[in-house]
Write a protein that holds these residues in place. Sequence first.
Motif: not given
Lengths: 68, 68, 68, 68, 68, 68
Positions: F8-10, F54-57
């Motif tokens: 999970v990259l915020k 937003a996060s990249a998941v």
Amino acid sequence: MKISARNVLKGKIVDIVKGVTTAHVRIDVGGTIVTASITNESVDDLGLVKGMTASAVIKSSDVMVAID
Amino acid sequence: MKISARNVLKGKIVDIVKGVTTAHVRIDVGGTIVTASITNESVDDLGLVKGMTASAVIKSSDVMVAID
Amino acid sequence: MKISARNVLKGKIVDIVKGVTTAHVRIDVGGTIVTASITNESVDDLGLVKGMTASAVIKSSDVMVAID
Amino acid sequence: MKISARNVLKGKIVDIVKGVTTAHVRIDVGGTIVTASITNESVDDLGLVKGMTASAVIKSSDVMVAID
Amino acid sequence: MKISARNVLKGKIVDIVKGVTTAHVRIDVGGTIVTASITNESVDDLGLVKGMTASAVIKSSDVMVAID
Amino acid sequence: MKISARNVLKGKIVDIVKGVTTAHVRIDVGGTIVTASITNESVDDLGLVKGMTASAVIKSSDVMVAID
């Protein structure tokens, strides 16, 4: 054909929306809507139409688990 | 957290089998068993146990369509 | 069963290695080895053994393109 | 760059169809057509054109196995 | 090799755990840990070891978006 | 919701491009741009707009490793 994918969820197609290359197919699986994003060519090759019986097929390694 | 994945299938965990790095979690979704292949760390972090309410989450681009 | 996955590469199984939960199946497709990482249960359910004719099936959205 | 993906299938690009965001690239791999669904940006960045030598690259966990 | 995958996140390997068939490689990307689940063969072929510079590579169609 | 996906990259959304069915969302994660290819419906449902946090998941089994 018999496939290794563990998850085959049988239902009925309720909606098909085609883009230029990618289509979204919505399948009603026992009251839950499952959306598949597949190529337009696949929609044509399988002759998918609204109201048709079809299964959503998912490889186990593509399934995540979530809790509330 | 709210996620973009279109498919969230709520059910109950009926089985968890852990390998050395990869675990298989089986969720009963309205009578259909959905298998998720996830990391052991995720099982531990989420505190997943048999009998627990959990959802199978699947991105639309990972869903295929099959017909008989 | 007819599936939407665009890529069905027919070949012969040359090797199966099982871990605790995950198996690696290697298929010779016209001289090129394609490796599939699937569940042990799938290997058992399909009765996969070395020497058997089988296809590697891949959804288009899982195929990347590379150049030298 | 050397990548962990097990499957690198060398061939020749026979067709590229661009949508608004997603493109379909078809590669002839020893007589079998492999379709890749990638972003338009990737097509442009790699300078992909019909007739070019290119490889289809697939992670093992994205390969399923099917039998007749 | 130049690949179509849009996301190449450069970092340093901080941990490698091997199972029987599947390995987990953790890469520190600017302070964030990214976990890759790949085959043991890939770890060996690339000669991956702790402390090494390496990139996490992800196809755009495998990236979801989440909000709090 | 708490999800099994390990990564999970915020970050902050810097760009959204919508096609007919598929959208590309670019997230700046500590200076690195991560591109997510998701459905237009997800963009609308989550109310994603430029400038939003937003996060990249990403599921671990969808992460590859590359070296130079």
